[in-house]
Every structure is written in C-alpha cells, then in structure tokens.
Write an enzyme that holds these catalytic residues in place. Structure first.
Site: not given
Length: 173
Positions: A109, A103, A134, A107
């Site tokens: 990330h 989620i 995936f 930033t």
C-alpha cells in the site's frame, strides 16, 4: 574550555558547509514578500509535526513573514495533491511544501500511495508553474522517519523549505 587550532579549523569548515547548504540568511530581504504554503498530513502526526516545525522555522529565519506562510492540515498524504493545487490557486502562492510520512506496512500500500503522491505533486507543479516540494518521508519504520526529522539522516522539513527558497530565488533572477 579553551579552543585549539583544530577546533577553529573545524568550526570554520562547519560554518562554510552550512553556508553552502543553507545560503539564505536570517531576515533575507529577497523573501519578505514571498507567499508560500505548507501542507501537513495528519497521518503519522508525531513525524509530520516535527517536519512542519523545522520547515516553518527555517522559512521565518529566512525572512518570510508569518502572515505570508499559509498552513493547512490534511488527513493523509494522498490529500496533499489536491490541497497543493487548491492553495496555489486560492492564495496565489509562490510555492508549496507538502509534508507527509508514509511508513511501510505489511502490504505494498505504501508504494502505491508514495507513487501517486509524487506523481500528483509533480503534475500540480507543472500545471500551476509553481514549485511544489515533495517533503514526504517514505520509510520502513518509525525509527527511520525520526532519524530524518533532525536525526542522523538530516532534517527533511528544513531541507524542504531550503529547496523551495532556492527554486523561488532562481526563478526570480
């Protein structure tokens, strides 16, 4: 409650769509000897538990035996890559479903993690010559993730299992 001609038409259409999207029947003999792995990230556990349950249930309904579904939890989505590689080798699996939920935060990330996991799982699939699905949600918020666990945007756990079985079935032909 009485069904009308329109209700019957709608029910037939709905059944046909389901058959196209999910062609494997309950107890399908093609999958009774199939051996697969489901790897679930513990990060965002509320979401990954939902993904896992629908993924696992679809596999069972499609004819896989419980003993042939190897499940493993990992701390986060990054660890899905290593565990996929490890499980395919250790258990001689026909394929793996990697489930996670990333989620967006304040930033970027999430972008780095998502890309690394996607690329890593593709590499494992190519190196091992086995399907690695995936099943990682990449959303902006928790609500979007929930909508993809059986809500208005589908059920990505179920869809991941369905994808795996289609690939396994195609590769056996």
């Amino acid at each position: 409650m009485q069904t009308t001609k329109n209700d019957n038409y709608f029910l037939k259409k709905q059944k046909k769509i389901k058959e196209i999207l999910y062609p494997h029947k309950r107890g399908d003999k093609n999958f009774e000897n199939c051996k697969v792995g489901i790897i679930k990230s513990s990060w965002n556990k509320q979401i990954t538990d939902l993904l896992y349950n629908s993924s696992y249930n679809f596999l069972i309904e499609s004819g896989l035996k419980d003993k042939n579904i190897i499940s493993q939890d990992v701390p986060g989505s990054m660890e899905l890559v290593h565990m996929s590689n490890y499980m395919i080798s250790k258990y001689n699996l026909d394929g793996v479903i990697a489930l996670g939920c990333i989620i967006k935060g304040e930033t970027d990330h999430d972008v780095y993690i998502s890309n690394a996991v996607a690329n890593g799982l593709v590499n494992v699939s190519i190196q091992k010559e086995k399907p690695v699905i995936f099943g990682v949600l990449t959303t902006n918020n928790l609500n979007q993730a929930l909508e993809r666990c059986g809500g208005k945007h589908g059920d990505k756990g179920l869809e991941s299992s369905q994808s795996l079985l289609q690939i396994i079935s195609s590769c056996k032909d």
